[in-house]
Design an enzyme around this catalytic site. Structure first.
Site, PDB file in Angstrom:
ATOM      1  N   GLY A  19     -35.156  14.304 -45.413  1.00 32.48           N
ATOM      2  CA  GLY A  19     -35.948  12.912 -45.305  1.00 32.48           C
ATOM      3  C   GLY A  19     -34.666  12.192 -44.051  1.00 32.48           C
ATOM      4  N   GLY A  21     -35.570   8.753 -43.213  1.00 31.05           N
ATOM      5  CA  GLY A  21     -35.940   6.932 -42.918  1.00 31.05           C
ATOM      6  C   GLY A  21     -34.231   6.523 -42.467  1.00 31.05           C
ATOM      7  N   PHE A  22     -34.648   5.003 -43.024  1.00 32.80           N
ATOM      8  CA  PHE A  22     -33.775   4.375 -43.070  1.00 32.80           C
ATOM      9  C   PHE A  22     -32.234   4.628 -43.706  1.00 32.80           C
ATOM     10  CE2 PHE A  22     -35.923   1.153 -42.614  1.00 32.80           C
ATOM     11  CZ  PHE A  22     -35.971   0.752 -41.156  1.00 32.80           C
ATOM     12  N   GLY A  23     -32.043   5.587 -45.103  1.00 33.13           N
ATOM     13  CA  GLY A  23     -30.969   5.902 -45.894  1.00 33.13           C
ATOM     14  C   GLY A  23     -30.897   7.165 -45.434  1.00 33.13           C
ATOM     15  N   GLU A 178     -47.983 -10.140 -43.075  1.00 29.27           N
ATOM     16  CA  GLU A 178     -47.634 -10.129 -41.653  1.00 29.27           C
ATOM     17  C   GLU A 178     -49.176  -9.155 -40.874  1.00 29.27           C
ATOM     18  OE1 GLU A 178     -43.921  -7.755 -41.412  1.00 29.27           O
ATOM     19  OE2 GLU A 178     -43.126  -9.473 -41.965  1.00 29.27           O
ATOM     20  N   ASP A 308     -35.528   4.527 -51.290  1.00 29.68           N
ATOM     21  CA  ASP A 308     -36.357   4.413 -52.174  1.00 29.68           C
ATOM     22  C   ASP A 308     -37.094   5.270 -52.906  1.00 29.68           C
ATOM     23  OD1 ASP A 308     -37.507   2.057 -50.181  1.00 29.68           O
ATOM     24  OD2 ASP A 308     -39.530   2.738 -49.445  1.00 29.68           O
ATOM     25  N   ALA A 325     -35.360  -1.742 -46.472  1.00 27.99           N
ATOM     26  CA  ALA A 325     -34.538  -0.803 -45.501  1.00 27.99           C
ATOM     27  C   ALA A 325     -33.145  -1.548 -45.987  1.00 27.99           C
ATOM     28  CB  ALA A 325     -34.799  -1.158 -44.463  1.00 27.99           C
ATOM     29  N   GLN A 326     -33.060  -2.364 -46.632  1.00 26.56           N
ATOM     30  CA  GLN A 326     -31.166  -2.909 -46.554  1.00 26.56           C
ATOM     31  C   GLN A 326     -30.819  -1.784 -47.807  1.00 26.56           C
ATOM     32  OE1 GLN A 326     -29.063  -4.484 -44.885  1.00 26.56           O
ATOM     33  NE2 GLN A 326     -29.765  -5.179 -43.305  1.00 26.56           N
TER      34      GLN A 326
END
Lengths: 445, 445
Positions: A19, A21-23, A178, A308, A325-326
C-alpha cells in the site's frame, strides 16, 4: 495464480510494503539510503492525495494534479521496486505474500493498506451509496453529478427532478463538511450559468451527522463555526440523525424524515482493510492490527502495520491515533529509521505522535483550523484559516509539479469563481432507483 | 425513446447543430449575436482538441487541459442551448431530428459530426486495433501502454515480452508521425528510469505507411525531414507497406513481414460519420455529404454540413477539403454569418478555404512546418518549426485556462525531459491475443 514474482534478488534484506498511501510512501522514501531492497505493492500505480478527492469530484481540481505515479515519485531511489498487484494473503511462517502476480518473499513486511468505507453491514446502502476513497470514486461522482443535471433538463415531474438535483451527504467529518461546501459553491457560482433552464432553488444539499456536532474531534469553536458557515451557504444540516436506509431513491433518517435523492455520498466512517493470513488475535476493533510503539504487529517479529490499519494504544490515544494523514506519515518516517536501527543492531525508537492540529475548508474564504504550536492551540476561522488550509495542502502534495498546478488552479478558481473541469469522461453510474420517465406530455418541442 | 425534447421555444428560428468539434463550436460562437436559438447536440458535454490527443495518450498532457465543457465555453451566450444526446435520424420533411432524449424540431439543421476511423471493412482489425479519435481512446491507450510495461516485468519469454513492449502505428500522417515520435521520447527519457528492470532496447516502434512518403500532402522537404528525424530517434519506418491483417498479436504487412505486438494503433485514414435519414444521393465518397459553396447539403434547403463530414468540390480542391481543423473552423464561422444573411434577406457568401499550411511535431526540437504567408510558402524544420508548432497549438486551444496549463506543462516537460502523467486510472484494455503466461519457472523470488 501460482508461480513466483519475478524480481531482482539483491542479496539484501527485502522490505515489502503493501500500500502506497501516506504511510507506505513515507516509509519507502525513508528507506532510500538504508541497505535494503524496498518493494512497494499497490493496486494502483500512483499515490493519491485523498484529502483533495472531494475537489476532484466537484470539478475544482484535475485528478492529474493530486496523483503521483510511484515510479516517478521514487524513480531516482536505486533500491526501490514497484509492483502493480494486489496482495491476497500472508504466510508469515514462510515469510511470503501471495499476490495477483505470484509469490513474493519478504524479510520485513509492512502493511499500509489503509481504510475503506464502513457501511456497518448494510449491503443495500453499500450498493446504492457513492464513496470518496479513490480517484475513480471521485471521477465517477463528478460524472454522476454532471449527468444528473443534464438529465434533469428533460424532466417535468417535481419529485423526479428533486431526485436528481438533491444530494445527501452522510457524515459530518472533514470530508462531509468539505463536500457539502463544495456542492454549495457549484450551486451558487457555476450551475446558475450552466443550467439557466433549471430553477436551482430546487437543488438541496443535506448533510446528515450522527452526533450533536460537526467536525467531532476539533474544537467546539471549529464545530460551531463550520455549522454556521454551512447554514449560511444554504446547506441543510441534520444533527443527531442517521440514515437508517437508502434504496437508491429514498433515504430514511432515524428521525423519520425521508429525503429523495439519487446521489447519497457516504462519508461516515471507515474500517481497516486488512490482508488475510495473520493471526486473528492480532486484529483489534475497527479491523486494525494491534501494534506496539514500534508499529510491530502483535505476535510477529518482522511484520509491521502503519497508519489507518494500525491500532497503537497510547496514554494520549487509548483508542489509537486518528485515521488521518499525519500519524501515517510520521509512523512511516520513523519506521524507516527504525528498520535501519534494527539492521545496525541498535534499539528502535518508540513512536510519539506530533499532533499539529486539524483543519477543514468549507468554501471561499471559509475554513476552520485548530493549530497546535509550541504547546499552544490556536483556533482560526474565516479567511485566515482558509489561507492556512490552502497553504498546508499545497505544501503537502507529493511533488513540485502538483504544487504549482494546484496553486495555479485554486488561484484561477478563486479569481473566476469558476470550477472549470466539469466534463463527463468515462463511466456514468447508472441512474439508481429506476429509470427517469420522459416528460413527453409536458414537453415543448 | 418517443416524446419530445423539453427545450424552451423562443419564438425564433432554431438552428440545431449536431456535433461540437471545431466546426460545430465555431458555428455556435459565430451565431452569438444572431436572432436565432442555437441548440448544440453532442454525445459528450465537452469539446475535445483532437490534434493533441496523442499527447494525452503518451502521458504528456492531462485530458483536462485539452477539453472544454460546452456549457463553460458558451455559457455566457444567451441564445445557446446544449443537450447531451446522440442524434439517431433526421426527418427532413417534418424538420425534426430524432435523438436519444426525444424529438427536436429545427428550422436550420447543421451536421458537424466529423469523421471516424476507417478500417475499410476489416472487422477483425477494428476489434483489435486501438484508435485515437476521442479522449476516452487516448486515456485507454495511455492505460494500456503503461499496463503493458507493468506486465512485462513478470515475463521471461522473449516473444511475449516483445508483444508487450513493441508498438505498431498504422498511418504516416500527422497523428502517426507524432505518436511514433512521442513513444520514442518515452523510450529515451522516461522509461529507462521507470523500468530499470527492463531492457528498453527490446522496445520497438514501427510506423507503417501505405505510400512512399510520410506526411503526404505536406512538402517534399517536410516528408523527407520527418522520415530522417524519426529514423534518428530509432523509429522503424515501413514505407509502401500496409498492414494486411492483425489478430491482436501478429500484424502481417503487405510485404510479408510479421510484427508481434499487442498494441496496434490505427491512424490510417478516416471516414465520415453521417446520420441516417437524408437522401442517399446526398452522400458522396468517404461518407461525406455533397455540399455547395454555402455548405448546404445537396437537395436540401435548410440542411447544412460542415468540416470532415462535408464534401465541397472546388477547383482548388476537386476531392474536397482536407479533413483537418482549419476548413471546419472556417466553414463554421462563415456559416454563422451566412445564416444571419439568410435571415436578413441577403445573399450568402461562398466559402473560400484560406490554407495556412500544415505542421507536425516529431519530438523535442524536432518538427516540420509548411507555412503559407502572403502567397509565399516557407518550409521550416527543427527548433523553429517546433516553436511554431507549439505556439500555434497553444493559441488554438479554446480557453485561456487551457492555454496557460498546456504552455506550463510543455515548458515543464521540456525542462525536465519528463512526461509526468503516467498513471493508470480506469479501464485497461484487456490483453489481446490471449493471456500472458506467468514465468514461474524462470522467476527469482
Amino acid at each position: 495464480m501460482d508461480g513466483l514474482t519475478k524480481i531482482d534478488d539483491l542479496g539484501q534484506p527485502r522490505v515489502v510494503i503493501v500500500g502506497g498511501g501516506f504511510g507506505g510512501l513515507a516509509l519507502a522514501q525513508s528507506l532510500a539510503n538504508v541497505p535494503v531492497q524496498v518493494v512497494l505493492i499497490d493496486k494502483h500505480n500512483y499515490h493519491a492525495f485523498q484529502p483533495l478527492l472531494y475537489q476532484v469530484a466537484t470539478a475544482g481540481l484535475a485528478a492529474d494534479n493530486i496523483v503521483a505515479p510511484f515510479r516517478k515519485a521514487l524513480g531516482k531511489q536505486k533500491n526501490f521496486y514497484f509492483r502493480l498487484a494486489e496482495v491476497q494473503s500472508i504466510d508469515a511462517t514462510a515469510q511470503v505474500v501471495e499476490t495477483t502476480i505470484g509469490l513474493l518473499r519478504y524479510d520485513y513486511l509492512v502493511l499500509a493498506t489503509g481504510a475503506t468505507s464502513n457501511f456497518f453491514g448494510d449491503a443495500v446502502m453499500e450498493q446504492n451509496a457513492v464513496t470518496l476513497k479513490s480517484v475513480s470514486d471521485a471521477l465517477e461522482l463528478r460524472n454522476t453529478l454532471l449527468a444528473n443535471f443534464e438529465q434533469a433538463l428533460q424532466l417535468g415531474d417535481r419529485e423526479q427532478l428533486n431526485s436528481l438535483l438533491d444530494f445527501v451527504i452522510v457524515g459530518g467529518g472533514p470530508t462531509g463538511v468539505e463536500m457539502a461546501g463544495a456542492l454549495s459553491e457549484l450551486r451558487a457560482h457555476v450551475f446558475p450559468q450552466d443550467y439557466r433552464e433549471l430553477d436551482l432553488k430546487q437543488m438541496d444539499i443535506h448533510l446528515v451527522q450522527s452526533g450533536p456536532v460537526l467536525l467531532k474531534g476539533m474544537s467546539a469553536k471549529a464545530s460551531a463555526q463550520s455549522l454556521a458557515d454551512l447554514k449560511a451557504m444554504g446547506v441543510e444540516v441534520w444533527l443527531d440523525a442517521k440514515v437508517k436506509s437508502y434504496d437508491g431513491y429514498t433515504a430514511t433518517l432515524s428521525t423519520g424524515q425521508k429525503l429523495i435523492t439519487r446521489t447519497l455520498i457516504w462519508a461516515a466512517g471507515v474500517t481497516g482493510a486488512p490482508v488475510a493470513g495473520l493471526d486473528p488475535a492480532s486484529m483489534g476493533p475497527g479491523k486494525r492490527y494491534f501494534v506496539d510503539e514500534h508499529n510491530r504487529v502483535a505476535g510477529y517479529e518482522n511484520v509491521f502495520a502503519l497508519g489507518d490499519i494500525a491500532l497503537m494504544k497510547t496514554t494520549a490515544h487509548p483508542d489509537g491515533h486518528p485515521q488521518v494523514a499525519q500519524p501515517a506519515l510520521q509512523q512511516g518516517r520513523l519506521l524507516g529509521r527504525n528498520i535501519a536501527r534494527l539492521l545496525g543492531g541498535e534499539l528502535m525508537q518508540p513512536f510519539h505522535y506530533d499532533d499539529k492540529g486539524s483543519m477543514a475548508t468549507i468554501g471561499r474564504n471559509r475554513a476552520v483550523a485548530d493549530v497546535k504550536f509550541f504547546g499552544h492551540e490556536f483556533h482560526l476561522s474565516g479567511l485566515l484559516a482558509w489561507l492556512a488550509w490552502s497553504l498546508v495542502h499545497v505544501l503537502a502534495l507529493v511533488n513540485y509539479r502538483s504544487r504549482i498546478a494546484v496553486a495555479f488552479t485554486w488561484a484561477w478558481n478563486y479569481w473566476s469563481r469558476d470550477k472549470g473541469l466539469r466534463y463527463i469522461i468515462g463511466r456514468i453510474k447508472p441512474l439508481l432507483g429506476g429509470s427517469v420517465d420522459t416528460p413527453a406530455g409536458k414537453a415543448i418541442v
